[in-house]
Design an enzyme around this catalytic site. Structure first.
Site, PDB file in Angstrom:
ATOM      1  N   SER A   1       0.794  -1.028  -0.044  1.00 14.04           N
ATOM      2  CA  SER A   1      -0.076   0.005  -0.085  1.00 14.04           C
ATOM      3  C   SER A   1       0.804   1.209  -0.023  1.00 14.04           C
ATOM      4  O   SER A   1       1.775   1.367   0.672  1.00 14.04           O
ATOM      5  CB  SER A   1      -0.865  -0.062   1.191  1.00 14.04           C
ATOM      6  OG  SER A   1      -1.922   1.154   1.152  1.00 14.04           O
TER       7      SER A   1
ATOM      8  N   HIS B   1      -2.131   7.184  -5.224  1.00 16.48           N
ATOM      9  CA  HIS B   1      -2.381   5.996  -4.082  1.00 16.48           C
ATOM     10  C   HIS B   1      -2.394   4.827  -5.144  1.00 16.48           C
ATOM     11  O   HIS B   1      -2.743   4.739  -6.172  1.00 16.48           O
ATOM     12  CB  HIS B   1      -3.815   6.196  -3.462  1.00 16.48           C
ATOM     13  CG  HIS B   1      -4.428   4.836  -2.842  1.00 16.48           C
ATOM     14  ND1 HIS B   1      -5.276   4.098  -3.754  1.00 16.48           N
ATOM     15  CD2 HIS B   1      -4.187   4.157  -1.914  1.00 16.48           C
ATOM     16  CE1 HIS B   1      -5.684   2.966  -2.952  1.00 16.48           C
ATOM     17  NE2 HIS B   1      -4.804   2.925  -1.840  1.00 16.48           N
TER      18      HIS B   1
ATOM     19  N   THR C   1      -2.077  -3.140  -4.058  1.00 15.51           N
ATOM     20  CA  THR C   1      -2.479  -4.485  -4.519  1.00 15.51           C
ATOM     21  C   THR C   1      -2.287  -5.482  -3.489  1.00 15.51           C
ATOM     22  O   THR C   1      -1.305  -5.272  -2.464  1.00 15.51           O
ATOM     23  CB  THR C   1      -1.876  -4.898  -5.801  1.00 15.51           C
ATOM     24  OG1 THR C   1      -0.303  -4.867  -5.403  1.00 15.51           O
ATOM     25  CG2 THR C   1      -1.930  -3.948  -6.914  1.00 15.51           C
ATOM     26  N   ARG C   2      -2.951  -6.504  -3.249  1.00 14.07           N
ATOM     27  CA  ARG C   2      -3.043  -7.430  -2.339  1.00 14.07           C
ATOM     28  C   ARG C   2      -3.612  -8.851  -2.710  1.00 14.07           C
ATOM     29  O   ARG C   2      -4.464  -8.883  -3.655  1.00 14.07           O
ATOM     30  CB  ARG C   2      -3.860  -6.822  -1.241  1.00 14.07           C
ATOM     31  CG  ARG C   2      -5.526  -6.813  -1.746  1.00 14.07           C
ATOM     32  CD  ARG C   2      -6.203  -6.070  -0.626  1.00 14.07           C
ATOM     33  NE  ARG C   2      -7.665  -5.604  -1.299  1.00 14.07           N
ATOM     34  CZ  ARG C   2      -8.103  -4.609  -1.957  1.00 14.07           C
ATOM     35  NH1 ARG C   2      -6.933  -3.798  -2.310  1.00 14.07           N
ATOM     36  NH2 ARG C   2      -9.118  -4.538  -2.383  1.00 14.07           N
TER      37      ARG C   2
ATOM     38  N   HIS D   1      -3.938   7.527 -17.031  1.00 11.48           N
ATOM     39  CA  HIS D   1      -5.147   6.537 -17.518  1.00 11.48           C
ATOM     40  C   HIS D   1      -4.437   5.675 -18.475  1.00 11.48           C
ATOM     41  O   HIS D   1      -4.948   4.362 -18.473  1.00 11.48           O
ATOM     42  CB  HIS D   1      -6.252   7.318 -18.072  1.00 11.48           C
ATOM     43  CG  HIS D   1      -7.062   8.092 -16.877  1.00 11.48           C
ATOM     44  ND1 HIS D   1      -7.520   7.225 -15.923  1.00 11.48           N
ATOM     45  CD2 HIS D   1      -7.637   9.244 -16.909  1.00 11.48           C
ATOM     46  CE1 HIS D   1      -8.377   8.092 -15.205  1.00 11.48           C
ATOM     47  NE2 HIS D   1      -8.482   9.340 -15.804  1.00 11.48           N
TER      48      HIS D   1
ATOM     49  N   GLY E   1      -6.721  -6.140  13.265  1.00  9.44           N
ATOM     50  CA  GLY E   1      -5.732  -5.954  14.239  1.00  9.44           C
ATOM     51  C   GLY E   1      -4.503  -5.624  13.544  1.00  9.44           C
ATOM     52  O   GLY E   1      -3.420  -5.782  13.999  1.00  9.44           O
ATOM     53  N   GLY E   2      -4.542  -4.909  12.498  1.00 10.39           N
ATOM     54  CA  GLY E   2      -3.402  -4.308  11.821  1.00 10.39           C
ATOM     55  C   GLY E   2      -2.603  -3.183  12.478  1.00 10.39           C
ATOM     56  O   GLY E   2      -3.047  -2.843  13.495  1.00 10.39           O
ATOM     57  N   ASN E   3      -1.454  -2.700  11.899  1.00 11.38           N
ATOM     58  CA  ASN E   3      -0.754  -1.850  12.673  1.00 11.38           C
ATOM     59  C   ASN E   3      -1.383  -0.493  12.609  1.00 11.38           C
ATOM     60  O   ASN E   3      -1.488  -0.041  11.309  1.00 11.38           O
ATOM     61  CB  ASN E   3       0.858  -1.808  12.155  1.00 11.38           C
ATOM     62  CG  ASN E   3       1.751  -0.745  12.609  1.00 11.38           C
ATOM     63  OD1 ASN E   3       1.825   0.261  12.365  1.00 11.38           O
ATOM     64  ND2 ASN E   3       2.440  -1.250  13.725  1.00 11.38           N
TER      65      ASN E   3
END
Length: 303
Positions: A117, A131, A134-135, A169, A286-288
């Site tokens: 991110s 911004h 990808t995950r 784009h 529960g991420g940072n």
């Protein structure tokens, strides 16, 4: 776009696929950080008498009872007032209420997620904010998601006809058109719809692409095809955004430009705290917190 019902079941080599995805996200992080530090070195315009910025990396682990962690890479410099490039790989169990919202989690609350991110807030108002993320997410199903969007902070540059907008784009379009599993027109429209501040009835920026729940059938290429597309989204971003920065970062700006930049940053704050899916996911799992909220700009103004 409504959340689809994804097929339940994972490939036998899912652990190898997890490792490949994690390695890609972390390698992309290092590539982008090196590229952004090079931009700091290249500046010749306003503020070039200041020292170029450098990333400071901070590893973190989830608190007891949860698994995984990540790395925050933050930089404050003469080109980027604040930029964060973060990776994380986490695993655990969704809460019962959140499980109902996640594909494959009703059957089994366990999850694994890895991703990158990035949000950049440049010093020069002529340089648009950006911004990208990808995950890969694994429950009793699996999918990829992400996208990239551009936010010019000056109204005279915040048009679809602006050269920066067209360049951005086009890069995202090429990344999509090269993959049969991707749908550029749908992803562009999804981005426009997603990055929209409903309470202000205005878009956050000029758009880009946004996709989620990408789970292609084996006939369409399966996980390998989805991963190949996701890699090309990262490559397209790493190519096009430095070009946009270089074309603008030596330009002069006025106090009025700075005021407009700070007001536009306020829209970023509003969106991230009210609507952003990644922020909600990170806080729910529960991420940072420091990493999740590092996307917020360093200085903001509301009129």
């Amino acid at each position: 776009m409504e959340r689809p019902e994804l097929p339940i079941g994972l490939p036998e080599d899912i652990e190898e696929k997890k490792t490949a995805a994690r390695n890609w996200f972390e390698g992309l992080r290092d590539t982008i950080c090196a590229s952004f530090e090079a931009l700091e070195d290249e500046l010749q315009g306003p503020l070039s008498d200041q020292e170029p910025g450098r990333f400071v990396a901070k590893d973190w682990s989830r608190e007891e009872g949860a698994g995984g962690g990540g790395r925050m890479s933050m930089m404050e410099g003469r080109v980027f007032e604040k930029v964060g490039v973060h990776t994380s790989t986490v695993h655990g169990e969704f809460s019962p209420d959140f499980s109902a919202q996640i594909p494959g989690a009703k059957e089994d609350p366990r999850f694994w997620a890895s991703g990158i991110s990035l949000i950049a807030h440049p010093v020069n108002p002529n340089v648009p904010a950006v911004h990208m993320n990808t995950r890969m997410v694994v429950t009793s199903s699996r999918w990829f998601g992400g996208g990239a969007d551009l936010t010019p902070v000056l109204s005279r540059r915040r048009t679809q006809e602006d050269e920066d907008s067209q360049l951005f784009h086009k890069a995202m379009e090429i990344a999509c058109r090269n993959h049969a599993v991707a749908d550029y027109d749908a992803y562009k429209a999804w981005c426009d719809d997603y990055f929209f501040l409903k309470h202000r009835n205005e878009p956050r920026g000029i758009g880009g692409i946004f996709y989620d729940w990408l789970h292609s059938s084996e006939e369409a290429g399966g996980w390998n095809a989805d991963f190949a597309f996701t890699r090309d989204v990262g490559r397209a971003f790493a190519m096009v955004y430095p070009k946009i920065v270089r074309s603008n970062f030596n330009k002069l700006w006025t106090e009025a430009d700075r005021d407009e930049q700070l007001i536009r940053r306020g829209r970023y704050v509003e969106f991230n705290l009210l609507y952003d899916r990644g922020t909600i996911f990170g806080l729910k799992t529960g991420g940072n917190v420091e990493s999740i909220l590092s996307s917020l700009p360093p200085v903001v103004r509301w009129p």
